[in-house]
Design an enzyme around this catalytic site. Structure first.
Site, PDB file in Angstrom:
ATOM      1  CB  CYS A 119      -0.955  -0.049   1.189  1.00  0.00           C
ATOM      2  SG  CYS A 119      -2.292   1.134   1.155  1.00  0.00           S
ATOM      3  CG  HIS A 120      -0.512   5.038   1.423  1.00  0.00           C
ATOM      4  ND1 HIS A 120      -1.772   4.513   1.625  1.00  0.00           N
ATOM      5  CD2 HIS A 120      -0.673   6.148   0.662  1.00  0.00           C
ATOM      6  CE1 HIS A 120      -2.663   5.283   1.017  1.00  0.00           C
ATOM      7  NE2 HIS A 120      -2.035   6.273   0.426  1.00  0.00           N
ATOM      8  N   GLY A 121       3.152   1.950   2.019  1.00  0.00           N
ATOM      9  CA  GLY A 121       4.480   1.690   2.579  1.00  0.00           C
ATOM     10  C   GLY A 121       5.606   2.093   1.647  1.00  0.00           C
ATOM     11  CB  VAL A 122       5.835   2.260  -2.069  1.00  0.00           C
ATOM     12  CG1 VAL A 122       4.821   3.330  -2.456  1.00  0.00           C
ATOM     13  CG2 VAL A 122       6.980   2.217  -3.066  1.00  0.00           C
ATOM     14  CD  GLN A 123       3.000   7.894   0.898  1.00  0.00           C
ATOM     15  OE1 GLN A 123       2.663   7.628   2.060  1.00  0.00           O
ATOM     16  NE2 GLN A 123       2.399   8.843   0.207  1.00  0.00           N
TER      17      GLN A 123
END
Length: 206
Positions: A119-123
């Site tokens: 999910c947003h973990g790539v940020q």
């Protein structure tokens, strides 16, 4: 095979499923997961969130269950861990600017250890130069411009899917946790065999 140690990076309002489900599944197969948040200690409460798609143009966000952190952030030595996991939700947006979090991610990148993101973990990964450059990575589709600008190739997996690029395992969001965790286990070298314990018990009974 001895169990592995996984470091999970979270912040306030990280996605509850991506914390609880991942941690419990990894513990169930003998791995250790330490969940840490900047400036929090073991025993501190972390507020989580739950993102869902309910027919609006974007996701809704609800308050999730409280999570009790099991490791003090200041005590983390990345050399002690076999892999790092960046959970999604809203937490990554702010912990990614923490230089200490960036240093942790840099360690796993430079040592070639497994890196897991959903999910947003790539940020969190994008905040460290070079981590996604030249790599294929899945994430929530709203993160596609960030992945591309960081030099990565965004992979639009199915909501229930996952993607593997070498030591990097990624997925779009919590509906893909089953596929995601399966790939994480394979990258960790974890082998699960079904039926052996049952057959041994049956032989003993005979």
């Amino acid at each position: 095979m001895a169990g592995k140690k996984i470091l999970m990076l979270v912040g306030e309002f990280s996605e509850e499923y991506e914390i609880f489900v991942f941690e419990q599944a990894m513990h169930a197969v003998g791995h250790t997961v330490h969940v840490v948040c900047p400036d929090k200690k073991a025993g501190d409460v972390l507020k989580t969130s739950l993102h869902d798609f309910e027919g609006h143009q974007t996701y809704t966000e609800k308050l999730g269950h409280d999570y009790i952190l099991n490791k003090t952030f200041a005590e983390v030595n990345p050399a002690d861990y076999d892999a790092v996991y960046a959970a999604g939700g809203r937490g990554p947006e702010y912990i990614r600017i923490d230089k200490r979090v960036q240093a942790l991610v840099r360690h796993f990148h430079e040592t070639g250890k497994p890196i897991f993101t959903i999910c947003h973990g790539v940020q969190i990964l994008i905040a460290v130069d070079g981590v996604v450059r030249g790599r294929e990575v899945a994430a929530l589709h709203y993160c596609e411009p960030e992945v591309t600008l960081a030099g990565g190739t965004y992979i639009d997996v199915a909501p229930t899917g996952a993607h593997v690029d070498g030591n990097l395992v990624s997925a779009k969001g919590w509906p893909g946790l089953a596929a995601f965790m399966g790939e994480c286990l394979r990258v960790l070298g974890t082998e699960i065999r079904h039926g052996e314990a049952l057959m041994r018990d049956e032989r003993k009974a005979a």
